[in-house]
Scaffold this active site. Structure first.
Site, PDB file in Angstrom:
ATOM      1  N   LEU A 193       0.854  -1.188   0.000  1.00 45.13           N
ATOM      2  CA  LEU A 193       0.000   0.000   0.000  1.00 45.13           C
ATOM      3  C   LEU A 193       0.889   1.237   0.000  1.00 45.13           C
ATOM      4  O   LEU A 193       1.839   1.319   0.785  1.00 45.13           O
ATOM      5  CB  LEU A 193      -0.902   0.027   1.239  1.00 45.13           C
ATOM      6  CG  LEU A 193      -2.156  -0.852   1.233  1.00 45.13           C
ATOM      7  CD1 LEU A 193      -2.755  -0.908   2.624  1.00 45.13           C
ATOM      8  CD2 LEU A 193      -3.179  -0.307   0.243  1.00 45.13           C
ATOM      9  N   SER A 194       0.586   2.197  -0.851  1.00 45.79           N
ATOM     10  CA  SER A 194       1.318   3.455  -0.837  1.00 45.79           C
ATOM     11  C   SER A 194       0.880   4.305   0.348  1.00 45.79           C
ATOM     12  O   SER A 194      -0.145   4.042   0.983  1.00 45.79           O
ATOM     13  CB  SER A 194       1.088   4.220  -2.141  1.00 45.79           C
ATOM     14  OG  SER A 194       1.641   3.521  -3.240  1.00 45.79           O
TER      15      SER A 194
END
Length: 416
Positions: A63-64
């Site tokens: 996940l960014s």
């Protein structure tokens, strides 16, 4: 990449911080972020880190940082009915938020290199549809994912209105990415350590804008020998909705935009099914920081009121009443007292010391009020944790004179 905003206690707190830092700037993007709890896309043992503005990786799952997703969502300029392609779709977190804005007549496709990540994404998507009340607050464009390398998309594939790439793009692949766009479309991708927004203004013309500096892992290049034929990665098929699905969308929309009980006013039908009108507009902020601020505000007012009373009592001056013409009674007496106040001016030094004591008393009163509020919260549990809002759309569907299987179909076969 991340750490641009402070950590939040919950999802709403995180979104508040992103708004204050001006990463989230539009109402539609805010609604989408609030509708989906970021922690739901973490493995259980890592949920404590979900509300930090940091990227997270575990094996192939990634996940960014929230600030990056915020900039991406704003740069894509989403609205209902668009087609969207997510290159490196990962957990499906971004695709699900995008689907809340695209509505039932949009296209929401993703391609991901790792099959285990696709399985994880579908698991999270199924959980969102079956357990989240946010599903009933929007008309949803459900994402479809396929396994493959985004650099092996067949050249004859359809073009998209919006494209996002979640991996660093090498300069030699820039033209390849641009050609996935329709004319007028927007591409957002990390290019040369910059999150870049590219608008296709014509068949062979583009406008480019650098947004922020980022650090992404580079795209994985296809692996095949010079003699072997390149393996193609076909995108999800575009499927026309059935009449049954269209009827379901229409019924849910009609129930959503009918007047709420008691106000007697229609919410308006508008052209968009996905923007969140009528019932959809209720409860999008959920409950959290809004109630914290209310507690702080009340505490401040209480402390100020008590401090003011103490100041009035110590000065010995009572508030004067007003007559029917809004004039103060006893104005003559006040003028007589003016001379006495002139005589008391040498006492200002002692009053300054009194003001210092008053500030200390204010702080003490505020602490006492805060302690009393916290005790009240522990006893009642109402101030920061009100009862969750009723899912009105669900209640209306369950109240319809329809067979149970049809009700379940309108609720997307949900069991709660």
């Amino acid at each position: 990449m991340g750490g641009a905003v402070s950590a939040g206690e919950d999802n709403d707190d995180l979104i508040d911080n992103l708004k204050e830092a001006y990463y989230i700037r539009t109402d539609l993007v805010e609604r989408a972020f609030r509708a989906i709890d970021r922690a739901d896309y973490y493995l259980d043992e890592y949920r404590d880190n979900a509300y930090k503005d940091l990227a997270w990786r575990h094996g192939n799952i990634h996940l960014s940082a929230p600030c990056i997703y915020s900039e991406v969502m704003e740069a894509l300029e989403l609205h209902p009915g668009l087609s969207f392609l997510n290159l490196g779709s990962g957990t499906g977190y971004l695709s699900t938020m995008v689907g809340l804005i695209l509505g039932p007549f949009g296209v929401n496709h993703g391609i991901e290199l790792h099959a285990d990540v696709i399985d994880y994404a579908y698991q999270k998507l199924d959980s969102f549809i079956k357990t989240s009340d946010s599903f009933d607050k929007f008309e949803f464009c459900e994402p479809s994912f396929v396994v493959g390398n985004c650099l092996e998309i067949p050249p004859e594939s359809r073009h998209y209105d919006r494209v996002y790439c979640g991996a660093g793009v090498q300069k030699e692949h820039e033209e390849y990415m641009k050609n996935l766009l329709k004319v007028g479309g927007i591409l957002v991708m990390p290019l040369e350590e910059k999150l870049t927004k590219i608008i296709r203004t014509g068949v062979n013309s583009w406008e480019t804008k650098k947004i922020i500096s980022v650090s992404f892992a580079p795209l994985v290049l296809p692996k095949h020998s010079p003699k072997s034929k390149a393996k193609m990665a076909p995108l999800p098929k575009y499927e026309v909705r059935t009449l049954q699905e269209l009827a379901r969308i229409c019924i849910r929309h009609t129930l959503r935009v009918t007047p709420d009980e008691g106000d007697g006013q229609s919410r308006g039908r508008g052209s968009s099914f996905s923007v969140g009108r009528g019932l959809a507009a209720a409860g999008l902020h959920k409950y959290g920081p809004r109630f914290k601020r209310r507690r702080v505000h009340r505490r401040h007012c209480n402390a100020l009121m008590l401090a003011t009373r103490q100041a009035v009592a110590s000065s010995g001056v009572a508030p004067t009443s007003l007559d029917s013409n809004n004039n103060q009674e006893g104005r003559a007496e006040d003028e007589e007292a003016a001379g006495e106040r002139q005589a008391r001016r040498p006492m200002r030094g002692s009053r300054q010391a009194g003001r210092g004591r008053l500030v200390e008393e204010e702080e003490t009163v505020e602490e006492e009020v805060e302690e009393r509020d916290e005790e009240e919260e522990k006893e009642t549990g109402e101030l920061l944790r009100p009862q969750p809002a009723v899912n009105l759309l669900r209640e209306r569907i369950l109240g319809l004179p329809l067979p149970e299987p049809l009700k379940m179909y309108l609720l997307f076969y949900r069991e709660k």
